[in-house]
Design an enzyme around this catalytic site. Structure first.
Site, mmCIF file in Angstrom:
data_model
loop_
_atom_site.group_PDB
_atom_site.id
_atom_site.type_symbol
_atom_site.label_atom_id
_atom_site.label_comp_id
_atom_site.label_asym_id
_atom_site.label_seq_id
_atom_site.Cartn_x
_atom_site.Cartn_y
_atom_site.Cartn_z
ATOM 1 N N LEU A 33 0.862 -1.191 0.000
ATOM 2 C CA LEU A 33 0.000 0.000 0.000
ATOM 3 C C LEU A 33 0.892 1.233 0.000
ATOM 4 O O LEU A 33 1.912 1.243 0.678
ATOM 5 C CB LEU A 33 -0.876 -0.038 1.252
ATOM 6 N N ASN A 34 0.517 2.272 -0.785
ATOM 7 C CA ASN A 34 1.130 3.580 -0.527
ATOM 8 C C ASN A 34 0.066 4.663 -0.404
ATOM 9 O O ASN A 34 -0.845 4.478 0.416
ATOM 10 C CB ASN A 34 2.325 3.911 -1.432
ATOM 11 N N ASP A 35 0.132 5.745 -1.123
ATOM 12 C CA ASP A 35 -0.665 6.943 -0.824
ATOM 13 C C ASP A 35 -2.162 6.696 -0.597
ATOM 14 O O ASP A 35 -2.788 5.923 -1.331
ATOM 15 C CB ASP A 35 -0.618 7.928 -2.000
ATOM 16 N N GLU A 65 5.146 16.407 -5.132
ATOM 17 C CA GLU A 65 4.113 15.396 -5.367
ATOM 18 C C GLU A 65 2.867 15.717 -4.535
ATOM 19 O O GLU A 65 2.907 16.476 -3.573
ATOM 20 C CB GLU A 65 4.647 13.999 -4.971
ATOM 21 N N ARG A 105 1.588 15.061 -11.961
ATOM 22 C CA ARG A 105 0.600 14.062 -11.512
ATOM 23 C C ARG A 105 -0.146 14.464 -10.245
ATOM 24 O O ARG A 105 0.084 15.492 -9.675
ATOM 25 C CB ARG A 105 1.305 12.720 -11.275
ATOM 26 N N ASP A 106 -1.024 13.562 -9.818
ATOM 27 C CA ASP A 106 -1.731 13.614 -8.531
ATOM 28 C C ASP A 106 -2.760 14.750 -8.451
ATOM 29 O O ASP A 106 -2.670 15.644 -7.601
ATOM 30 C CB ASP A 106 -0.736 13.724 -7.358
ATOM 31 N N GLN A 153 -3.281 3.594 -2.999
ATOM 32 C CA GLN A 153 -2.394 2.993 -3.990
ATOM 33 C C GLN A 153 -2.109 1.559 -3.539
ATOM 34 O O GLN A 153 -1.652 1.330 -2.411
ATOM 35 C CB GLN A 153 -1.079 3.790 -4.068
ATOM 36 N N TYR A 211 -2.106 5.952 -10.893
ATOM 37 C CA TYR A 211 -1.410 6.676 -9.832
ATOM 38 C C TYR A 211 -2.372 7.523 -9.000
ATOM 39 O O TYR A 211 -3.576 7.540 -9.238
ATOM 40 C CB TYR A 211 -0.290 7.530 -10.450
ATOM 41 N N SER A 212 -1.801 8.276 -8.086
ATOM 42 C CA SER A 212 -2.605 8.944 -7.065
ATOM 43 C C SER A 212 -3.558 9.991 -7.615
ATOM 44 O O SER A 212 -3.344 10.556 -8.687
ATOM 45 C CB SER A 212 -1.691 9.596 -6.034
#
Ligand code: FRU
Length: 451
Positions: free
Chosen positions: A18-20, A201, A147-148, A36, A79-80
């Site tokens: 797991l990330n963000d 980010e 991104r994001d 994520q 992605y995020s």
């Protein structure tokens, strides 16, 4: 064998990586937390969006992976991104990451950064994905690192912030506007007076108590004394003026001073609270998480309510956590007691130094003369490569510590400063000992959230 590092107060992946946190929102009577997720690779492979939901932030249901990276314009990762709710519709915005075949550096060339708009239906499906921005829509002085997306609305206009790296390796935030969530026009980019890192980010823009905050996760900042001790940072600028016009950024304040915190996002709920959730992890650190041996890695922080008082931004764990309290005990000086999951409150009205020792090797110390709190591992295995982090503070009148099975969150002075870290005890029951005769300390045993 029971995994005694599985978390009870923190969302974590059922398995894998797991990330963000992504797409945080309150929608149709429920809290939604996407994240994520690489279920098949404990070290992070192709990223999709996993999803938890809850009515009250305590009982969570994992619903699977509603958003999969499966289209050509997102072939190397969904992605995020964020959620934007309007008129009973949950809109998701995220970045489709594409790596072209070839000999590229993937910074200035070879990477597609597609901003995608989709809808999350009440039935829990992600439908009608549509690419609303591609590399051709970013100013030509940007690299492919854009991104994001995070969306908000003012009057009749929708706005989007994106994190970016320009071709001079300066981190910036790009601001776009739209009248229909589909056609987006570049307005301007936001940067600090002096360059502050090569990439920003996960931007977020919102107000707390009338103060405008621009939150970013910058990369490329050197450690300076007790500041910026991690490989990458997360923090906020107060923004004066207007994010779509003339603006000024005040000094950068870190969200968290522990080892494991990155890429936070915020949302507001039906109670009008502005809530922040961070990734309780960080990329490219030189310390590790031995949970990988047990098939999973990382978690999200406790949701934190943001408030403002006298210009200071406070982070407080959501009140709902009090529901998890079972019994309490007063902790006497120098006496060891044992817990599974706990909340510890140290009251230190005399502003004297004290130490809380967890599991015989994680020391939380307040140093009044140095005006500093330290989080230090004296047992190498317990920290798995983590050694010491500092948090400067004028005085420490109280400290609220959430002790999960392999994570700790330390809230100093009602959330004026926070330190978040993983730790890896071997015992099933962990010890806590207080050294500080002037303090009054209470420990609540907590039952775990249901996940
Ligand atoms: C932050 C980040 C984001 C990106 C995502 C990919 O941790 O690098 O910028 O969208 O992770 O997983």
């Amino acid at each position: 064998m029971e995994d005694n590092w599985r978390l009870g107060l923190h969302l974590m992946p059922p398995e894998g990586w797991l990330n963000d946190p992504n797409g945080l929102c309150w929608y149709e009577g429920e809290y939604h937390v996407f994240f994520q997720y690489s279920p098949d690779d404990v070290n992070g492979g192709l990223k999709h969006w996993g999803h938890y939901k809850s009515k009250e932030l305590l009982n969570w249901e994992f619903t699977g992976i509603p958003l999969r990276a499966e289209e050509p314009y997102e072939k190397d990762g969904a992605y995020s991104g964020s959620a934007f709710v309007e008129d009973g519709v949950m809109h998701l915005f995220y970045t489709g990451n594409v790596k072209e075949e070839g000999d590229y550096d993937y910074i200035t060339a070879g990477r597609g950064a597609n901003e995608i708009h989709a809808i999350y239906t009440p039935e829990g499906e992600v439908i009608s994905k549509e690419c609303v921005l591609t590399n051709a829509d970013y100013p030509e002085y940007y690299t492919c690192h854009v991104r994001d997306p995070k969306i908000w609305k003012e009057k009749d206009t929708y706005y989007m912030v994106l994190g970016g790296r320009d071709r001079d390796d300066i981190g910036k935030v790009l601001v776009y506007a739209s009248s229909n969530l589909k056609d987006w026009t570049f307005l301007q980019d936001i940067c600090s007076k002096e360059p502050f890192g090569y990439m920003w980010e996960c931007p977020d823009y919102f107000e707390v108590g009338g103060v405008k905050l621009l939150s970013i996760s910058p990369q490329g900042i050197e450690t300076a004394g007790h500041d910026y001790e991690n490989v990458y940072q997360s923090g906020f600028y107060k923004l004066s003026g207007s994010i779509i016009g003339r603006y000024a950024l005040q000094e950068f304040t870190e969200w968290d001073h522990g080892f494991d915190f990155y890429a936070p996002q915020t949302f507001s709920d039906d109670k009008g609270r502005r809530i922040l959730v961070g990734w309780m992890g960080i990329p490219d650190a030189d310390y590790t998480n031995p949970t990988t041996r047990r098939g999973w890695q990382h978690g999200l922080t406790i949701p934190r309510v943001l408030t403002e008082k006298g210009g200071v931004i406070y982070q407080k764990p959501v009140e709902e956590l009090k529901e998890l309290r079972t019994g309490s005990v007063v902790i006497e000086n120098q006496k060891t007691i044992f817990f599974d999951i706990a909340e510890l409150l140290v009251q230190n009205q005399e502003d004297q130094g004290f130490t809380v020792i967890i599991a015989d090797g994680m020391n939380i110390c307040y140093w009044p003369k140095e005006h500093c709190v330290t989080l230090e591992f004296t047992d190498a295995a317990l920290g798995s490569g983590r050694r010491i982090r500092h948090c400067n503070i004028e005085s420490c009148k109280d400290m609220q510590i959430f002790l999960d099975r392999s994570a700790v969150e330390i809230y100093i002075n009602h959330g004026e400063k926070v330190m978040t870290s993983r730790y890896y005890p071997t015992e099933d029951k962990r010890s806590v000992k207080l050294q500080g005769s002037q303090c009054v300390a209470t420990l609540w045993n907590l039952k775990p959230m249901s996940m």
